[in-house]
Design an enzyme around this catalytic site. Structure first.
Site, short mmCIF file in Angstrom:
data_model
loop_
_atom_site.label_atom_id
_atom_site.label_comp_id
_atom_site.label_asym_id
_atom_site.label_seq_id
_atom_site.Cartn_x
_atom_site.Cartn_y
_atom_site.Cartn_z
N GLY A 12 0.82 -1.22 0.00
CA GLY A 12 0.00 0.00 0.00
C GLY A 12 0.85 1.26 0.00
N ARG A 86 -0.36 -19.00 -1.09
CA ARG A 86 -1.32 -17.88 -1.07
C ARG A 86 -2.66 -18.35 -0.50
NH1 ARG A 86 1.35 -17.15 -6.14
NH2 ARG A 86 2.54 -15.21 -6.17
N ASN A 93 -7.93 -13.45 5.29
CA ASN A 93 -8.08 -12.29 4.41
C ASN A 93 -9.51 -12.12 3.89
OD1 ASN A 93 -5.51 -11.48 4.87
ND2 ASN A 93 -4.67 -12.16 2.91
N ASP A 146 2.90 -10.87 -12.84
CA ASP A 146 3.46 -12.14 -13.32
C ASP A 146 4.13 -11.95 -14.69
OD1 ASP A 146 2.63 -13.53 -11.07
OD2 ASP A 146 0.74 -14.16 -11.95
N ARG A 149 7.45 -10.22 -14.19
CA ARG A 149 8.46 -11.17 -13.69
C ARG A 149 8.99 -12.03 -14.84
NH1 ARG A 149 5.27 -12.45 -7.99
NH2 ARG A 149 6.47 -10.95 -6.78
N HIS A 173 -3.30 -16.53 -10.34
CA HIS A 173 -2.08 -16.02 -9.71
C HIS A 173 -1.57 -17.14 -8.82
CE1 HIS A 173 0.76 -13.14 -8.36
NE2 HIS A 173 0.24 -12.91 -7.19
N1 LIG Z 1 -1.80 -9.63 -6.12
C1 LIG Z 1 -0.49 -9.65 -6.02
O1 LIG Z 1 0.19 -9.89 -7.00
C2 LIG Z 1 0.16 -9.35 -4.70
C3 LIG Z 1 1.51 -8.98 -4.65
C4 LIG Z 1 2.06 -8.68 -3.40
C5 LIG Z 1 1.28 -8.76 -2.24
N2 LIG Z 1 -0.01 -9.15 -2.34
C6 LIG Z 1 -0.88 -9.25 -1.16
O2 LIG Z 1 -1.16 -7.92 -0.71
C7 LIG Z 1 -1.48 -7.97 0.68
C8 LIG Z 1 -0.68 -6.89 1.42
O3 LIG Z 1 0.70 -7.18 1.38
P1 LIG Z 1 1.74 -6.26 2.20
O4 LIG Z 1 3.08 -6.78 1.91
O5 LIG Z 1 1.41 -4.83 1.97
O6 LIG Z 1 1.32 -6.66 3.72
P2 LIG Z 1 1.58 -5.78 5.04
O7 LIG Z 1 1.40 -6.70 6.20
O8 LIG Z 1 2.85 -5.01 4.90
O9 LIG Z 1 0.38 -4.72 5.03
C9 LIG Z 1 -0.96 -5.06 5.17
C10 LIG Z 1 -1.65 -3.87 5.80
O10 LIG Z 1 -3.06 -4.13 5.82
C11 LIG Z 1 -3.56 -3.52 6.99
N3 LIG Z 1 -4.89 -4.01 7.32
C12 LIG Z 1 -5.23 -5.22 7.85
N4 LIG Z 1 -6.56 -5.28 8.05
C13 LIG Z 1 -7.07 -4.11 7.59
C14 LIG Z 1 -8.39 -3.58 7.50
N5 LIG Z 1 -9.46 -4.27 7.91
N6 LIG Z 1 -8.55 -2.35 7.00
C15 LIG Z 1 -7.48 -1.62 6.57
N7 LIG Z 1 -6.21 -2.07 6.64
C16 LIG Z 1 -6.02 -3.30 7.13
C17 LIG Z 1 -2.52 -3.86 8.03
O11 LIG Z 1 -2.64 -3.04 9.19
C18 LIG Z 1 -1.22 -3.62 7.27
O12 LIG Z 1 -0.75 -2.28 7.43
C19 LIG Z 1 -1.19 -9.41 1.13
O13 LIG Z 1 -2.39 -10.16 1.17
C20 LIG Z 1 -0.27 -9.92 0.05
O14 LIG Z 1 -0.30 -11.32 -0.06
C21 LIG Z 1 -0.59 -9.44 -3.54
#
Ligand SMILES: NC(=O)c1ccc[n+]([C@@H]2O[C@H](COP(=O)([O-])OP(=O)(O)OC[C@H]3O[C@@H](n4cnc5c(N)ncnc54)[C@H](O)[C@@H]3O)[C@@H](O)[C@H]2O)c1
Length: 307
Positions: A12, A86, A93, A146, A149, A173
């Protein structure tokens, strides 16, 4: 344009940084952790005099501040840790996704949702169900990452510039990612003419395992630089109404013989969201792999009802 990023973790916050530095939109960054998004927003604003961008970012814990968003990127949720798939994230989640989408949908009823939280395909389906939004306004980010990569691994293998490599991945994915060697080129030359079949297989498998490779190296958490770049490519196509064709997790309505399921497909993105699913020329084997990926996602989405 206003873009909200939900979740101010690694994905984020890097997404917010790229969006605000590129001046693509006003950014609202929200998280449940008190003061965290406010701290990140302030830190980013303090970089603006050096980098020369408009400090158009707000950090908040209050969904009222997200109201009227044009695009909402959902990164809230747990990332993988070493040894996890995942799919191990599904239960935890799913609860977070329902909570986030419930909060977003009322204040931003016209928004386009880009889901990032894993497991990606299933969370995209859940976001569409929970929001009740038209399916063309709900999509997931995976294929751009993907594909990037794969393009990088091909470039590394051949000593080419990554920008000289074109390649696209479809499907899910994860393990059912569909690589399309016939659609990959390096400096315009078809990839299968440049490497042997064993090398192709190795590059595709490394791409399927690309997320896990980073998780194993980081020891805690998962990738975020390439994921945030992929998210911003999708946001850019939407907010500039560019009609770019990108591989995204989109709702199939009969294309490739697949219907009523979210799966990675080439999609034309614009101001209305997914404006068209583009039908590439796939051979029987590629079609079979894509349909198998779609059926795997459909089965997992049925499991979501029990969570
Ligand atoms: N689609 C993709 O290709 C891809 C790539 C990378 C990561 N991801 C996914 O993205 C997600 C985030 O990854 P990250 O590395 O940023 O994790 P992270 O742990 O660094 O951050 C997650 C954030 O979500 C917040 N959060 C949790 N519950 C919440 C809620 N109800 N409302 C608002 N915020 C909330 C947490 O406080 C935390 O700050 C993971 O599920 C990860 O697997 C997906």
């Amino acid at each position: 344009m206003k873009v909200t990023v939900v979740g101010s973790g690694f994905v984020g916050q890097t997404t917010a940084m790229r969006l605000v530095e590129d001046g693509l939109a006003e950014v609202c960054l929200i998280d449940i952790i008190e003061d965290k998004p406010q701290g990140i927003a302030l830190d980013l604003k303090e970089a603006s005099p050096i980098e020369g961008f408009e400090p158009a970012i707000v950090g908040t814990n209050d969904y009222a501040d997200t109201a009227g968003s044009d695009v909402v990127v959902i990164t809230a949720g747990f990332p993988r840790q070493p040894g996890m798939s995942r799919m191990d994230l599904l239960g935890k989640n799913a609860a977070i996704m329902r909570d986030v989408v419930g909060n977003i949908a009322s204040g931003s009823p016209g928004a386009i949702l880009i889901v990032v939280t894993n497991p990606l395909d299933e969370m995209t389906f859940l976001a569409a169900e929970a929001s009740g939004f038209p399916k063309e306004r709900v999509m997931g980010m995976a294929g751009v990452l993907d594909s990037a990569r794969l393009r990088y691994f091909i470039a590394e293998e051949l000593g080419a510039s990554p920008s000289a490599v074109e390649a696209i991945t479809l499907g899910s994915h994860g393990d059912s990612m569909v690589a399309l060697p016939r659609h990959a080129t390096v400096n315009g030359k078809p990839l299968p003419e440049l490497v042997d079949a064993a090398t192709l297989d190795r590059l595709f498998q490394r791409t399927r395992d690309g997320g896990a490779e980073i998780v194993a190296l980081l020891k805690s958490g998962s990738a975020y630089y390439a994921p945030s770049a992929a998210i911003v490519a999708m946001v850019r196509a939407i907010v500039t109404d560019s009609k770019a064709v990108l591989p995204v997790c989109a709702w199939a309505t009969g294309q490739y013989g697949i219907a009523d399921v979210y799966v990675g497909l080439p999609a034309r993105l614009g101001g209305k969201g997914v404006e068209e699913i583009v039908e590439l020329d796939l051979n029987d084997d590629e079609l079979a792999q894509l349909r198998e990926a779609a059926e795997g996602i459909r089965a997992k989405c049925e499991d979501l009802a029990t969570l």
